[in-house]
Scaffold this active site. Structure first.
Site, PDB file in Angstrom:
ATOM      1  N   LYS A  43       5.888   5.476   7.730  1.00 50.13           N
ATOM      2  CA  LYS A  43       5.386   4.557   8.757  1.00 50.13           C
ATOM      3  C   LYS A  43       6.529   4.009   9.589  1.00 50.13           C
ATOM      4  O   LYS A  43       7.539   3.574   9.054  1.00 50.13           O
ATOM      5  CB  LYS A  43       4.642   3.389   8.098  1.00 50.13           C
ATOM      6  CG  LYS A  43       3.409   3.830   7.335  1.00 50.13           C
ATOM      7  CD  LYS A  43       2.779   2.683   6.572  1.00 50.13           C
ATOM      8  CE  LYS A  43       1.596   3.177   5.763  1.00 50.13           C
ATOM      9  NZ  LYS A  43       1.071   2.131   4.880  1.00 50.13           N
ATOM     10  N   HIS A  55       0.813  -1.213   0.000  1.00 47.35           N
ATOM     11  CA  HIS A  55       0.000   0.000   0.000  1.00 47.35           C
ATOM     12  C   HIS A  55       0.851   1.270   0.000  1.00 47.35           C
ATOM     13  O   HIS A  55       1.949   1.298   0.542  1.00 47.35           O
ATOM     14  CB  HIS A  55      -0.892   0.041   1.243  1.00 47.35           C
ATOM     15  CG  HIS A  55      -1.789  -1.142   1.362  1.00 47.35           C
ATOM     16  ND1 HIS A  55      -2.186  -1.650   2.577  1.00 47.35           N
ATOM     17  CD2 HIS A  55      -2.372  -1.932   0.425  1.00 47.35           C
ATOM     18  CE1 HIS A  55      -2.973  -2.684   2.384  1.00 47.35           C
ATOM     19  NE2 HIS A  55      -3.100  -2.886   1.092  1.00 47.35           N
ATOM     20  N   TYR A  79       1.626   0.489  13.931  1.00 52.92           N
ATOM     21  CA  TYR A  79       2.425   1.464  13.200  1.00 52.92           C
ATOM     22  C   TYR A  79       1.941   2.882  13.427  1.00 52.92           C
ATOM     23  O   TYR A  79       0.770   3.141  13.607  1.00 52.92           O
ATOM     24  CB  TYR A  79       2.530   1.145  11.718  1.00 52.92           C
ATOM     25  CG  TYR A  79       1.247   1.056  10.927  1.00 52.92           C
ATOM     26  CD1 TYR A  79       0.854   2.103  10.099  1.00 52.92           C
ATOM     27  CD2 TYR A  79       0.469  -0.087  10.956  1.00 52.92           C
ATOM     28  CE1 TYR A  79      -0.290   2.009   9.336  1.00 52.92           C
ATOM     29  CE2 TYR A  79      -0.680  -0.188  10.201  1.00 52.92           C
ATOM     30  CZ  TYR A  79      -1.060   0.876   9.384  1.00 52.92           C
ATOM     31  OH  TYR A  79      -2.203   0.780   8.631  1.00 52.92           O
TER      32      TYR A  79
END
Length: 182
Positions: free
Chosen positions: A71, A62, A131
């Site tokens: 992230k 993604h 995350y």
């Protein structure tokens, strides 16, 4: 905190100092100052996420074409094989990937900068994946790279069962057709 660059220098493996004794362990899972020093700049996080998945689930790859998200990822239960793919067209590492096993035992974290595609495969019966994100989730701008694109060539571990994908990940596009960053 120990900081180890990967084959793609902007993607970092972070290993906190873990203090263990008869009671268990303690470690600082995030420290803004130490993190900023590790990545060489100030990074603001705006969202924390938690996903639980079963063995063989693959989430990704993604990214968001607008409002890209950096992230900082880690696993608090189980283990995953975590992957970052460089999708910056102007980068010398465009189309290359790095993969790291993250687990509750090794307590490693991976910094995946914005403008990278990200995904993970669950290696254990269950995994809880946490995350921190640098931007808000924007579903209208979310894209998925094809997890098995041969031009990228990710070497996913064999988990002994069929890979489980969400519909959006089944419809992921190969890198040659993907919207990428410049």
């Amino acid at each position: 905190m120990k900081v180890t660059p990967t084959e793609i220098p902007e993607v970092l493996v972070l290993e906190p100092r873990v203090f263990r004794d008869a009671r268990g362990f303690f470690f600082e899972s995030f420290n803004q100052k130490a993190f900023d020093e590790a990545v060489g700049r100030h990074v603001d996080f705006v969202q924390d996420n938690h996903s639980r998945s079963t063995k063989g689930v693959l989430r990704g790859l993604h990214y968001q074409v607008q409002q890209p998200q950096g992230k900082l990822v880690r696993v608090v239960r189980g283990a995953v094989f975590d992957v970052a793919v460089d999708i910056r067209k102007s980068s010398p590492t465009f189309g290359r990937w790095v993969g790291v096993e993250l687990s509750e035992e090794n307590q490693k974290q991976l910094w995946v900068p914005a403008e990278f595609a990200h995904g993970f495969l669950v290696l254990t019966e269950n995994a809880d994946f946490l995350y921190k994100a640098t931007n808000y989730y924007a579903p209208a701008h979310e894209r998925s790279l094809l997890w098995c694109d041969e031009t990228i060539g990710i070497e996913w571990p064999d988990v002994g069962r069929t890979i489980v994908l969400a519909d959006k990940d089944r419809r992921g596009v190969p890198l040659s057709e993907a919207e990428v960053f410049f």
